[in-house]
Motif scaffolding. Structure first.
Motif, short mmCIF file in Angstrom:
data_model
loop_
_atom_site.label_atom_id
_atom_site.label_comp_id
_atom_site.label_asym_id
_atom_site.label_seq_id
_atom_site.Cartn_x
_atom_site.Cartn_y
_atom_site.Cartn_z
N LEU A 163 0.82 -1.21 0.00
CA LEU A 163 0.00 0.00 0.00
C LEU A 163 0.85 1.26 0.00
CD1 LEU A 163 -2.83 -0.91 2.52
CD2 LEU A 163 -3.13 -0.25 0.14
N THR A 164 1.86 1.28 0.86
CA THR A 164 2.68 2.48 1.00
C THR A 164 3.48 2.76 -0.26
OG1 THR A 164 2.87 2.06 3.37
CG2 THR A 164 4.47 3.57 2.41
N ASN A 212 1.20 3.52 -3.42
CA ASN A 212 0.39 4.73 -3.30
C ASN A 212 1.25 5.95 -3.01
OD1 ASN A 212 -2.03 3.53 -3.84
ND2 ASN A 212 -2.55 3.16 -1.73
N ARG A 255 2.55 9.37 -2.99
CA ARG A 255 1.72 10.54 -3.27
C ARG A 255 2.51 11.61 -4.01
NH1 ARG A 255 -3.07 11.01 -0.08
NH2 ARG A 255 -3.40 9.14 1.14
N VAL A 297 -4.86 0.06 -2.78
CA VAL A 297 -4.14 0.58 -3.95
C VAL A 297 -5.13 1.13 -4.97
CG1 VAL A 297 -2.69 -0.06 -5.91
CG2 VAL A 297 -2.11 -0.87 -3.62
N ARG A 298 -6.17 0.34 -5.26
CA ARG A 298 -7.16 0.78 -6.24
C ARG A 298 -7.87 2.06 -5.79
NH1 ARG A 298 -12.10 1.09 -6.58
NH2 ARG A 298 -12.50 -0.08 -4.69
N GLU A 313 -6.81 4.40 -3.75
CA GLU A 313 -5.94 5.58 -3.77
C GLU A 313 -5.69 6.06 -5.19
OE1 GLU A 313 -3.63 8.82 -2.74
OE2 GLU A 313 -5.14 7.69 -1.63
N ARG A 314 -5.43 5.13 -6.11
CA ARG A 314 -5.24 5.53 -7.52
C ARG A 314 -6.52 6.19 -8.05
NH1 ARG A 314 -0.03 6.24 -8.23
NH2 ARG A 314 1.19 4.35 -8.47
N ARG A 371 -8.80 7.77 -6.31
CA ARG A 371 -8.93 9.10 -5.70
C ARG A 371 -8.04 10.11 -6.40
NH1 ARG A 371 -6.42 12.56 -3.14
NH2 ARG A 371 -4.51 11.32 -3.08
N GLN A 372 -6.80 9.72 -6.69
CA GLN A 372 -5.88 10.62 -7.38
C GLN A 372 -6.44 11.01 -8.74
OE1 GLN A 372 -2.31 8.25 -7.44
NE2 GLN A 372 -1.69 8.84 -5.39
#
Length: 197
Positions: A69-70, A73, A75, A128-129, A131-132, A134-135
């Protein structure tokens, strides 16, 4: 806080240990592959006690999920070039740098391996999905506010990010600027009433 309680420093020893352990996991995944090392191996590589790893993460699967995850993702600053095409090209180039960097392929392989390991793997995959998505959503919403027609986030995942991930996972060369821009152009050209810039 009483005078006897020491102030906690942000990013102190705990953050250093986490960074060392995450790096150790990434190196071991790259060298040995998923399922071929233990908490003891991670601790030895990180230069910490096994008990420190167990105390913080509980087990190896939880630690591996956190690493995936880290690392996946990361940022990066979200681009704001003034156009949807420019934003998507810049974002895709950032993702390409992340997944082709020194640790990128190992972390991608870890995420794929975790996907079939039950609840912890499901959480890592969904994290992961999410966060991607959201971005991407922030880029797409901004484009719509400018009056541009924009695809949905899953279309970008399917047509831009997924082909990049596949190339890295299978050891294929070719995440060149031309290739990445071509993915974005094809996505935008398939939009109704849209044209590829």
């Amino acid at each position: 806080m009483s005078e006897k309680e020491p102030a906690r420093r942000p990013g102190g020893r705990s953050a250093r240990v986490a960074a060392q352990v995450h790096q150790a996991v990434t190196e071991l995944i790259g060298e040995r592959g998923y399922g071929n090392f233990t908490v003891g191996d991670v601790a030895a590589r990180a230069g910490v006690a096994d008990s420190s790893v167990y105390r913080r993460w509980g087990n190896l699967e939880t630690l591996l999920g956190e690493v995936a995850l880290t690392r996946l993702n990361a940022r990066s600053p979200m681009p704001d070039t003034g156009t949807l095409a420019g934003d998507l090209r810049t974002y895709a180039a950032q993702v390409a740098r992340e997944i082709t960097g020194p640790d990128g392929p190992a972390v991608l392989h870890l995420a794929v391996a975790l996907a079939g390991t039950g609840e912890q793997g499901d959480r890592a995959r969904e994290g992961v999905r999410a966060e991607r998505t959201r971005q991407l959503q922030s880029v797409l919403d901004r484009a719509r506010e400018r009056g541009e027609e924009a695809p949905d986030a899953f279309e970008v995942l399917d047509h831009v990010l997924a082909p990049m991930y596949i190339r890295v996972l299978f050891g294929m060369d070719g995440l060149t600027p031309e290739y990445i821009n071509g993915l974005v152009n094809r996505l935008l050209s398939f939009r109704p009433n849209g044209t590829a810039p």
